[in-house]
Design a protein around this motif. Structure first.
Motif, PDB file in Angstrom:
ATOM      1  N   GLU A  80      -7.834  -1.997  -3.333  1.00  0.00           N
ATOM      2  CA  GLU A  80      -8.522  -1.239  -4.374  1.00  0.00           C
ATOM      3  C   GLU A  80      -8.552   0.265  -4.098  1.00  0.00           C
ATOM      4  OE1 GLU A  80     -12.370  -2.956  -4.780  1.00  0.00           O
ATOM      5  OE2 GLU A  80     -11.616  -4.939  -5.386  1.00  0.00           O
ATOM      6  N   ILE A  81      -8.091   0.671  -2.912  1.00  0.00           N
ATOM      7  CA  ILE A  81      -8.065   2.100  -2.596  1.00  0.00           C
ATOM      8  C   ILE A  81      -6.958   2.767  -3.402  1.00  0.00           C
ATOM      9  CG2 ILE A  81      -7.733   3.825  -0.781  1.00  0.00           C
ATOM     10  CD1 ILE A  81      -8.716   1.795   1.248  1.00  0.00           C
ATOM     11  N   SER A  82      -7.284   3.827  -4.057  1.00  0.00           N
ATOM     12  CA  SER A  82      -6.290   4.546  -4.863  1.00  0.00           C
ATOM     13  C   SER A  82      -5.837   5.806  -4.139  1.00  0.00           C
ATOM     14  CB  SER A  82      -6.869   4.908  -6.231  1.00  0.00           C
ATOM     15  OG  SER A  82      -8.056   5.690  -6.079  1.00  0.00           O
ATOM     16  N   HIS A  83      -4.651   6.264  -4.494  1.00  0.00           N
ATOM     17  CA  HIS A  83      -4.122   7.489  -3.893  1.00  0.00           C
ATOM     18  C   HIS A  83      -4.987   8.668  -4.331  1.00  0.00           C
ATOM     19  CE1 HIS A  83      -1.413  10.775  -2.861  1.00  0.00           C
ATOM     20  NE2 HIS A  83      -0.706   9.914  -2.143  1.00  0.00           N
TER      21      HIS A  83
ATOM     22  N   ALA B 199      -6.330  12.209  -5.642  1.00  0.00           N
ATOM     23  CA  ALA B 199      -5.832  13.088  -6.696  1.00  0.00           C
ATOM     24  C   ALA B 199      -5.070  14.263  -6.093  1.00  0.00           C
ATOM     25  CB  ALA B 199      -6.989  13.584  -7.549  1.00  0.00           C
ATOM     26  N   SER B 200      -4.213  14.859  -6.878  1.00  0.00           N
ATOM     27  CA  SER B 200      -3.352  15.943  -6.393  1.00  0.00           C
ATOM     28  C   SER B 200      -4.133  17.174  -5.950  1.00  0.00           C
ATOM     29  CB  SER B 200      -2.342  16.325  -7.477  1.00  0.00           C
ATOM     30  OG  SER B 200      -3.017  16.716  -8.658  1.00  0.00           O
ATOM     31  N   PHE B 201      -5.354  17.359  -6.487  1.00  0.00           N
ATOM     32  CA  PHE B 201      -6.120  18.560  -6.135  1.00  0.00           C
ATOM     33  C   PHE B 201      -6.933  18.388  -4.850  1.00  0.00           C
ATOM     34  CE2 PHE B 201      -8.616  16.069  -9.191  1.00  0.00           C
ATOM     35  CZ  PHE B 201      -9.789  15.834  -8.462  1.00  0.00           C
ATOM     36  N   VAL B 202      -6.921  17.200  -4.226  1.00  0.00           N
ATOM     37  CA  VAL B 202      -7.668  16.977  -2.983  1.00  0.00           C
ATOM     38  C   VAL B 202      -6.991  17.736  -1.862  1.00  0.00           C
ATOM     39  CG1 VAL B 202      -8.371  15.242  -1.291  1.00  0.00           C
ATOM     40  CG2 VAL B 202      -8.518  14.730  -3.736  1.00  0.00           C
ATOM     41  N   SER B 203      -7.761  18.532  -1.112  1.00  0.00           N
ATOM     42  CA  SER B 203      -7.182  19.392  -0.079  1.00  0.00           C
ATOM     43  C   SER B 203      -6.672  18.607   1.119  1.00  0.00           C
ATOM     44  CB  SER B 203      -8.217  20.428   0.376  1.00  0.00           C
ATOM     45  OG  SER B 203      -9.366  19.778   0.915  1.00  0.00           O
ATOM     46  N   ASP B 204      -7.368  17.530   1.510  1.00  0.00           N
ATOM     47  CA  ASP B 204      -6.957  16.729   2.669  1.00  0.00           C
ATOM     48  C   ASP B 204      -6.938  15.260   2.262  1.00  0.00           C
ATOM     49  OD1 ASP B 204      -6.508  15.514   5.093  1.00  0.00           O
ATOM     50  OD2 ASP B 204      -7.926  16.756   6.214  1.00  0.00           O
ATOM     51  N   PRO B 205      -5.839  14.811   1.640  1.00  0.00           N
ATOM     52  CA  PRO B 205      -5.788  13.434   1.145  1.00  0.00           C
ATOM     53  C   PRO B 205      -5.903  12.389   2.245  1.00  0.00           C
ATOM     54  CG  PRO B 205      -3.646  14.515   0.959  1.00  0.00           C
ATOM     55  CD  PRO B 205      -4.629  15.571   1.315  1.00  0.00           C
TER      56      PRO B 205
ATOM     57  N   TRP C 232       0.845  -1.199   0.000  1.00  0.00           N
ATOM     58  CA  TRP C 232       0.000   0.000   0.000  1.00  0.00           C
ATOM     59  C   TRP C 232       0.878   1.244   0.000  1.00  0.00           C
ATOM     60  CZ3 TRP C 232      -2.078  -2.910   4.691  1.00  0.00           C
ATOM     61  CH2 TRP C 232      -2.988  -3.893   4.291  1.00  0.00           C
ATOM     62  N   GLN C 233       0.406   2.277  -0.619  1.00  0.00           N
ATOM     63  CA  GLN C 233       1.114   3.544  -0.567  1.00  0.00           C
ATOM     64  C   GLN C 233       1.110   4.056   0.874  1.00  0.00           C
ATOM     65  OE1 GLN C 233       0.415   6.389  -3.768  1.00  0.00           O
ATOM     66  NE2 GLN C 233      -0.832   4.854  -4.833  1.00  0.00           N
ATOM     67  N   PRO C 234       2.150   4.792   1.260  1.00  0.00           N
ATOM     68  CA  PRO C 234       2.295   5.188   2.672  1.00  0.00           C
ATOM     69  C   PRO C 234       1.059   5.835   3.280  1.00  0.00           C
ATOM     70  CG  PRO C 234       4.309   5.662   1.499  1.00  0.00           C
ATOM     71  CD  PRO C 234       3.325   5.176   0.467  1.00  0.00           C
ATOM     72  N   ILE C 235       0.389   6.722   2.561  1.00  0.00           N
ATOM     73  CA  ILE C 235      -0.760   7.406   3.140  1.00  0.00           C
ATOM     74  C   ILE C 235      -1.901   6.417   3.423  1.00  0.00           C
ATOM     75  CG2 ILE C 235      -1.809   7.999   0.905  1.00  0.00           C
ATOM     76  CD1 ILE C 235      -2.661  10.657   2.178  1.00  0.00           C
ATOM     77  N   ILE C 236      -2.021   5.389   2.585  1.00  0.00           N
ATOM     78  CA  ILE C 236      -3.045   4.362   2.798  1.00  0.00           C
ATOM     79  C   ILE C 236      -2.639   3.468   3.967  1.00  0.00           C
ATOM     80  CG2 ILE C 236      -4.221   2.389   1.746  1.00  0.00           C
ATOM     81  CD1 ILE C 236      -3.804   3.772  -0.978  1.00  0.00           C
ATOM     82  N   ALA C 237      -1.358   3.101   4.024  1.00  0.00           N
ATOM     83  CA  ALA C 237      -0.862   2.272   5.123  1.00  0.00           C
ATOM     84  C   ALA C 237      -1.067   2.967   6.460  1.00  0.00           C
ATOM     85  CB  ALA C 237       0.620   1.951   4.907  1.00  0.00           C
ATOM     86  N   GLN C 238      -0.768   4.257   6.537  1.00  0.00           N
ATOM     87  CA  GLN C 238      -0.925   4.990   7.786  1.00  0.00           C
ATOM     88  C   GLN C 238      -2.389   5.052   8.207  1.00  0.00           C
ATOM     89  OE1 GLN C 238       1.071   8.837   7.630  1.00  0.00           O
ATOM     90  NE2 GLN C 238       2.733   7.931   6.396  1.00  0.00           N
TER      91      GLN C 238
ATOM     92  N   GLN D  53      -7.651  12.539   5.038  1.00  0.00           N
ATOM     93  CA  GLN D  53      -9.061  12.403   5.410  1.00  0.00           C
ATOM     94  C   GLN D  53      -9.835  11.622   4.344  1.00  0.00           C
ATOM     95  OE1 GLN D  53     -11.314  16.040   5.601  1.00  0.00           O
ATOM     96  NE2 GLN D  53     -12.850  15.174   6.965  1.00  0.00           N
ATOM     97  N   THR D  54      -9.508  11.875   3.094  1.00  0.00           N
ATOM     98  CA  THR D  54     -10.182  11.161   2.005  1.00  0.00           C
ATOM     99  C   THR D  54      -9.929   9.655   2.099  1.00  0.00           C
ATOM    100  OG1 THR D  54      -9.965  13.090   0.556  1.00  0.00           O
ATOM    101  CG2 THR D  54     -10.372  10.965  -0.500  1.00  0.00           C
ATOM    102  N   VAL D  55      -8.675   9.282   2.330  1.00  0.00           N
ATOM    103  CA  VAL D  55      -8.334   7.863   2.449  1.00  0.00           C
ATOM    104  C   VAL D  55      -8.973   7.269   3.698  1.00  0.00           C
ATOM    105  CG1 VAL D  55      -6.445   6.230   2.787  1.00  0.00           C
ATOM    106  CG2 VAL D  55      -6.189   8.097   1.154  1.00  0.00           C
ATOM    107  N   THR D  56      -8.947   8.014   4.802  1.00  0.00           N
ATOM    108  CA  THR D  56      -9.504   7.515   6.063  1.00  0.00           C
ATOM    109  C   THR D  56     -10.994   7.202   5.924  1.00  0.00           C
ATOM    110  OG1 THR D  56      -7.876   8.737   7.374  1.00  0.00           O
ATOM    111  CG2 THR D  56      -9.911   8.071   8.489  1.00  0.00           C
TER     112      THR D  56
END
Length: 369
Positions: free
Chosen positions: A298-301, A303-309, A45-51, A311-314
């Motif tokens: 299946e969770i994707s990183h 997008a770059s324009f998301v203000s709080d990535p 998983w990408q780090p932000i998803i892992a965290q 929170q979106t992943v969480t």
């Protein structure tokens, strides 16, 4: 089974879900639930998803195995956070460790110590010293380039040279033989003074070396059966034999990673409760999470324009857990609360006479005349 008729004539108070892990030195460690996630595939998983996954599981009281590097938190990031805290006037050096704050984290102290940093000891509630190497997905006793890349924070545009596997070791480099294992346990207690120390092995070790493992003085022994297939009854019988053997030497908590089932159905919540009733103190939930991990993949990183990535992943992670994991966790807690007995194994029974004889359990519904 419920209490027998006539034994209890009042309401039955539920058993607490918290478990105290006694330490040979210092105050006990309080585990919110006797469950741990032994081998999360962090590097997939990408780090932000892992965290996000790590924090979500932690918030449910589950002891989660993780290094800071496995979550994509580099030493530079930790230094930056420390600097900003100091700038705010706080004193991070005096902050209590995670174990004192009741934050459940299992520190995987692998033999090679890849990806391990000093801050990991501050975060540990339990230190898990691996003595046995495990096979990776390829079947090798080795670590893949992807896993090493996460541990060593290798940039994506600079992959590890060769891209192959690195062989795994059996004993830590500074432990030459089992007789000197006790000094390693003491060293880990110095490095993580507020954490419990667990020694983990695969089952073939315990036939000849159980006395040596217990003599090393760990706070618990963890047996990993996760790469073995066996029937549920064989697993129950193994658990009984292990419990009796350990108690004959010294009463010490036993933790288990359950085996894979010979059937297509993995060992689930009810199997975990029965295993605890048979004398196990904590059990891994990796087999519960196969479907959950498939959805995490299946969770994707964002997008770059998301203000709080984050929170979106969480939000995505929480939705998956609430749907695929929380019902199992609630079911476990409900069943666990009914183990209100000095000898929980006395609450077990079976309808099969052969199983009753094998496990020395009451045969229910014999309808004998």
């Amino acid at each position: 089974m419920p209490p027998r008729i006539g034994q209890v004539r009042r309401g039955i108070s539920p058993a607490p879900t918290e478990t105290l892990l006694q330490r040979s030195e210092g105050v006990p460690v309080l585990l919110p639930v006797p469950l741990f996630w032994d081998a999360p595939p962090w590097h997939t998983w990408q780090p932000i998803i892992a965290q996000s996954i790590f924090l979500a599981m932690q918030s449910r009281g589950v002891l989660v195995s993780a290094l800071e590097s496995e979550l994509g938190r580099t030493l530079a990031t930790s230094d930056a956070n420390t600097a900003s805290s100091a700038a705010d006037g706080s004193s991070p050096a005096s902050d209590p460790p995670d174990s004192e704050l009741g934050i459940p984290r299992l520190l995987p102290y692998r033999n090679e110590r890849y990806g391990l940093s000093d801050v990991d000891f501050d975060h540990a509630m339990v230190v898990d010293m691996h003595l046995s190497p495990l096979r990776d997905a390829s079947g090798r006793f080795a670590y893949s380039a992807a896993r090493l890349g996460r541990w060593e924070a290798t940039p994506e545009d600079q992959p590890l040279s060769g891209g192959g596997w690195i062989p795994a070791m059996t004993l830590p480099p500074d432990v030459s033989e089992l007789k000197t294992l006790s000094s390693k346990v003491e060293q880990l207690r110095v490095l993580a003074p507020h954490a419990a120390v667990v020694i983990s092995v695969t089952p073939e070790w315990i036939d000849e070396h159980l006395n040596d493992l217990i003599a090393a003085g760990p706070d618990a022994i963890l047996i990993r059966l996760g790469q073995i297939r066996m029937t549920g009854i064989a697993f129950a019988q193994f658990t009984q034999r292990l419990s009796h053997r350990v108690e004959s030497i010294k009463k010490i908590p036993i933790w288990l990673v359950p085996p894979k089932s010979l059937t297509k159905k993995p060992l689930g919540v009810s199997d975990s409760i029965k295993t605890i009733a048979l004398g196990v103190s904590a059990i891994a939930i990796d087999s519960w999470l196969d479907g959950v991990i498939d959805e995490f993949n299946e969770i994707s990183h964002p997008a770059s324009f998301v203000s709080d990535p984050m929170q979106t992943v969480t939000i995505e992670v929480e939705e998956i857990l609430q749907r695929r994991f929380d019902p199992d966790l609630e079911n476990f807690l409900g069943l666990f609360s009914t183990l209100v007995h000095d000898r929980p194994s006395d609450l077990l029974g079976t309808f099969d006479p052969e199983i009753a004889e094998i496990l020395n359990l009451p045969c229910v519904g014999r309808l004998s005349t």
